[in-house]
Design an enzyme around this catalytic site. Sequence first.
Site, PDB file in Angstrom:
ATOM      1  CG  ASN A  57      -1.778   1.212   1.067  1.00 35.98           C
ATOM      2  OD1 ASN A  57      -2.554   1.520   0.299  1.00 35.98           O
ATOM      3  ND2 ASN A  57      -1.841   1.871   2.354  1.00 35.98           N
ATOM      4  CD  GLU A  58      -1.294   5.473  -0.190  1.00 34.16           C
ATOM      5  OE1 GLU A  58      -0.777   6.466   0.709  1.00 34.16           O
ATOM      6  OE2 GLU A  58      -2.736   5.478  -0.298  1.00 34.16           O
ATOM      7  CD  GLU A 173      -6.601   4.492  -1.248  1.00 32.73           C
ATOM      8  OE1 GLU A 173      -6.191   5.338  -0.719  1.00 32.73           O
ATOM      9  OE2 GLU A 173      -6.010   3.126  -0.958  1.00 32.73           O
ATOM     10  CD1 TRP A 219     -11.255   6.058   2.324  1.00 27.68           C
ATOM     11  CD2 TRP A 219     -10.528   4.321   1.601  1.00 27.68           C
ATOM     12  NE1 TRP A 219     -10.726   5.428   3.528  1.00 27.68           N
ATOM     13  CE2 TRP A 219     -10.362   4.149   3.062  1.00 27.68           C
ATOM     14  CE3 TRP A 219     -10.307   3.015   0.902  1.00 27.68           C
ATOM     15  CZ2 TRP A 219      -9.698   3.250   3.556  1.00 27.68           C
ATOM     16  CZ3 TRP A 219      -9.548   1.981   1.627  1.00 27.68           C
ATOM     17  CH2 TRP A 219      -9.447   1.980   2.852  1.00 27.68           C
TER      18      TRP A 219
END
Length: 256
Positions: A57-58, A173, A219
């Site tokens: 994640n990121e 998101e 999101w």
Amino acid sequence: MMMRSGHYLNNEDDFFYDSIVKGYYNNHMKTVLTRVNSFTGIAYKDEPAIFSWELMNEPQCQSDLSGKSIKSWVSEMAAYVMSIDRNHLLEVGLEGYYGKSTPEKQVVNLSYEVGTGFIANNSMLASHMLILPPFISFPINDETTEALFGERWIKSHMEDSASVLGKLLMLTEFGKSSRSPGYQVAVSDAYFSNIYDTLYSSCASSSDGVCGAGGACFWQVMAPGMEDWGDGYEVFLEQSPSTMAVVVKQSRRLSL
């Protein structure tokens, strides 16, 4: 910094370099991919109910803003995951920023540099893989400026996904926080509508039939009873008929 295992790291960016940590990561991925679904009796790597896997994640690597370290890590870990599971889509989990390998594209970013590159890092995956760059509401105070930035951000990534990478882009998101001063559901609905309209119109107006958009997921949807898990961006569709109408409209026109 000391890990629970007792292994010492100089800093958090060692996650991408340290051979022992990379071994931990591979063991973790193997455990997940080979786990058997207790309901279906099917290993996750073969489970048709699973849509895709995300490497991380990121990911960010502030110690190497060239993007080469993340690129090397993605190449190694994607190959490992795909050696176990060739049945599912795989994506990196990037935030979508353009890196130093494409300096002409960095004008699309805000002022952030996180050591990743949308094109360079996503080109490491096999051609059938899906790209999922997050797009949450950026810290721009003016609604008009934010809308213009969002439109440019989306169109640039869609064009590069289709013409440069040859992959579909899933926009994820995006949202408005109910904890922000002056939050209104109507403003949030308009924000969702603008993003959906940009995606739809870009594909509908494509002269060559090439569209880089695979879909969009805001999101985040939550079910009643999950209120304590909210982060301000949660949407309870049962309690938000106007937001539900925006989602239904987009779903219906995509199905035509």
